[in-house]
Write a protein that holds these residues in place. Structure first.
Motif, PDB file in Angstrom:
ATOM      1  N   GLN A  14      24.457  -6.304   9.263  1.00 43.42           N
ATOM      2  CA  GLN A  14      24.020  -4.997   8.775  1.00 43.42           C
ATOM      3  C   GLN A  14      23.356  -5.128   7.406  1.00 43.42           C
ATOM      4  N   PHE A  15      23.910  -5.963   6.540  1.00 44.72           N
ATOM      5  CA  PHE A  15      23.330  -6.165   5.220  1.00 44.72           C
ATOM      6  C   PHE A  15      21.959  -6.832   5.326  1.00 44.72           C
ATOM      7  N   VAL A  16      21.865  -7.877   6.146  1.00 41.42           N
ATOM      8  CA  VAL A  16      20.584  -8.581   6.326  1.00 41.42           C
ATOM      9  C   VAL A  16      19.540  -7.628   6.901  1.00 41.42           C
ATOM     10  N   SER A  17      19.927  -6.802   7.849  1.00 44.32           N
ATOM     11  CA  SER A  17      18.991  -5.834   8.445  1.00 44.32           C
ATOM     12  C   SER A  17      18.510  -4.827   7.407  1.00 44.32           C
ATOM     13  N   ALA A  18      19.426  -4.313   6.600  1.00 41.19           N
ATOM     14  CA  ALA A  18      19.052  -3.330   5.582  1.00 41.19           C
ATOM     15  C   ALA A  18      18.087  -3.944   4.566  1.00 41.19           C
ATOM     16  N   VAL A  19      18.353  -5.181   4.150  1.00 40.63           N
ATOM     17  CA  VAL A  19      17.468  -5.859   3.198  1.00 40.63           C
ATOM     18  C   VAL A  19      16.112  -6.124   3.846  1.00 40.63           C
ATOM     19  N   LEU A  20      16.116  -6.573   5.099  1.00 35.56           N
ATOM     20  CA  LEU A  20      14.873  -6.865   5.823  1.00 35.56           C
ATOM     21  C   LEU A  20      14.009  -5.609   5.972  1.00 35.56           C
ATOM     22  N   PHE A  21      14.616  -4.522   6.411  1.00 32.29           N
ATOM     23  CA  PHE A  21      13.876  -3.274   6.589  1.00 32.29           C
ATOM     24  C   PHE A  21      13.347  -2.768   5.246  1.00 32.29           C
ATOM     25  N   SER A  22      14.184  -2.833   4.205  1.00 33.63           N
ATOM     26  CA  SER A  22      13.754  -2.362   2.884  1.00 33.63           C
ATOM     27  C   SER A  22      12.619  -3.211   2.333  1.00 33.63           C
ATOM     28  N   GLY A  23      12.753  -4.515   2.462  1.00 38.56           N
ATOM     29  CA  GLY A  23      11.726  -5.420   1.935  1.00 38.56           C
ATOM     30  C   GLY A  23      10.380  -5.236   2.604  1.00 38.56           C
ATOM     31  N   ILE A  24      10.375  -5.162   3.920  1.00 38.14           N
ATOM     32  CA  ILE A  24       9.106  -4.988   4.646  1.00 38.14           C
ATOM     33  C   ILE A  24       8.528  -3.600   4.361  1.00 38.14           C
ATOM     34  N   ALA A  25       9.400  -2.594   4.231  1.00 38.56           N
ATOM     35  CA  ALA A  25       8.925  -1.240   3.924  1.00 38.56           C
ATOM     36  C   ALA A  25       8.252  -1.190   2.566  1.00 38.56           C
ATOM     37  N   ILE A  26       8.872  -1.805   1.578  1.00 39.06           N
ATOM     38  CA  ILE A  26       8.280  -1.799   0.235  1.00 39.06           C
ATOM     39  C   ILE A  26       6.969  -2.580   0.228  1.00 39.06           C
ATOM     40  N   MET A  27       6.945  -3.689   0.963  1.00 33.06           N
ATOM     41  CA  MET A  27       5.703  -4.474   1.030  1.00 33.06           C
ATOM     42  C   MET A  27       4.590  -3.679   1.727  1.00 33.06           C
ATOM     43  N   ALA A  28       4.935  -2.977   2.807  1.00 30.56           N
ATOM     44  CA  ALA A  28       3.921  -2.192   3.524  1.00 30.56           C
ATOM     45  C   ALA A  28       3.421  -1.019   2.680  1.00 30.56           C
ATOM     46  N   LEU A  29       4.281  -0.447   1.869  1.00 28.08           N
ATOM     47  CA  LEU A  29       3.867   0.669   1.026  1.00 28.08           C
ATOM     48  C   LEU A  29       3.026   0.223  -0.170  1.00 28.08           C
ATOM     49  N   THR A  30       3.381  -0.914  -0.740  1.00 25.79           N
ATOM     50  CA  THR A  30       2.691  -1.332  -1.966  1.00 25.79           C
ATOM     51  C   THR A  30       1.549  -2.315  -1.721  1.00 25.79           C
ATOM     52  N   PHE A  31       1.708  -3.224  -0.772  1.00 22.60           N
ATOM     53  CA  PHE A  31       0.690  -4.248  -0.502  1.00 22.60           C
ATOM     54  C   PHE A  31       0.332  -4.281   0.985  1.00 22.60           C
ATOM     55  N   PRO A  32      -0.301  -3.247   1.509  1.00 22.71           N
ATOM     56  CA  PRO A  32      -0.591  -3.222   2.954  1.00 22.71           C
ATOM     57  C   PRO A  32      -1.545  -4.344   3.399  1.00 22.71           C
TER      58      PRO A  32
END
Length: 189
Positions: free
Chosen positions: A66-84
């Motif tokens: 669950q922790f790895v999934s939350a970090v993975l989703f957050s990281g990719i989300a931030i990357m997609a929002l800031t550096f598409p």
């Protein structure tokens, strides 16, 4: 002769009288063992039952996943929002981005899912954990199908895409495994 006055009545405090307390507990049926061998401290716990019976038996590694999934989703989300541009380039090796809006919308959706993942990390409710794992499995399955369809349309095969597809299959398998493990009936001890 004057009538003798009776002594004043003493009020009995049942809280301090040990014999009275024991009699009260015996009448209520608390303090002793029941048929299951459990000792109830109050009538309420006897009626409602022991809450430990309803606790989720977590499979080994569930909270780590669950922790790895939350970090993975957050990281990719931030990357997609800031550096598409960089995210698209990392997945599709050099293909040019025509519009940043869909990638940023994808990042917003992932950020919403990551909030659910972070909240599920701190819950002990079986239903919430299972729904979160099912959400993950569905997301990774849909992403696998979309990337495969895009791969078929464009014909662009790269190591990045193959690693993405393999990781999505692995993530689906892990999420489905934990989904069924959390949903299993506990063994009688």
């Amino acid at each position: 002769m004057a009538a003798k006055q009776p002594p004043p009545l003493m009020k009995k405090h049942s809280q301090t009288d040990l014999v009275s307390r024991l009699k009260t507990r015996k009448i209520l049926g608390v303090g002793g063992e029941d048929d299951d061998g459990e000792v109830h401290r109050s009538k309420i716990s006897q009626v409602l039952g022991n809450e430990m019976k309803f606790a989720v038996r977590e499979p080994l590694g569930l909270r780590v996943w669950q922790f790895v999934s939350a970090v993975l989703f957050s990281g990719i989300a931030i990357m997609a929002l800031t550096f598409p541009d960089q995210l698209y380039d990392a997945v599709f090796d050099g293909a040019q981005v025509t519009s940043k809006t869909p990638i940023r919308l994808y990042g917003g959706a992932l950020l919403s899912i990551s909030l659910i993942m972070w909240n599920a990390l701190y819950t002990a409710e079986k239903v919430i954990i299972r729904w979160t794992l099912l959400t993950e499995a569905c997301y990774f399955s849909v992403q696998f199908l979309v990337v495969t369809a895009t791969l078929a349309e464009t014909g662009l095969v790269s190591l990045g895409i193959l690693l993405l597809l393999a990781s999505r299959l692995l993530f689906v398998a892990i999420s489905v495994y934990f989904y069924y493990q959390v949903g299993r009936k506990p063994k009688k001890v």
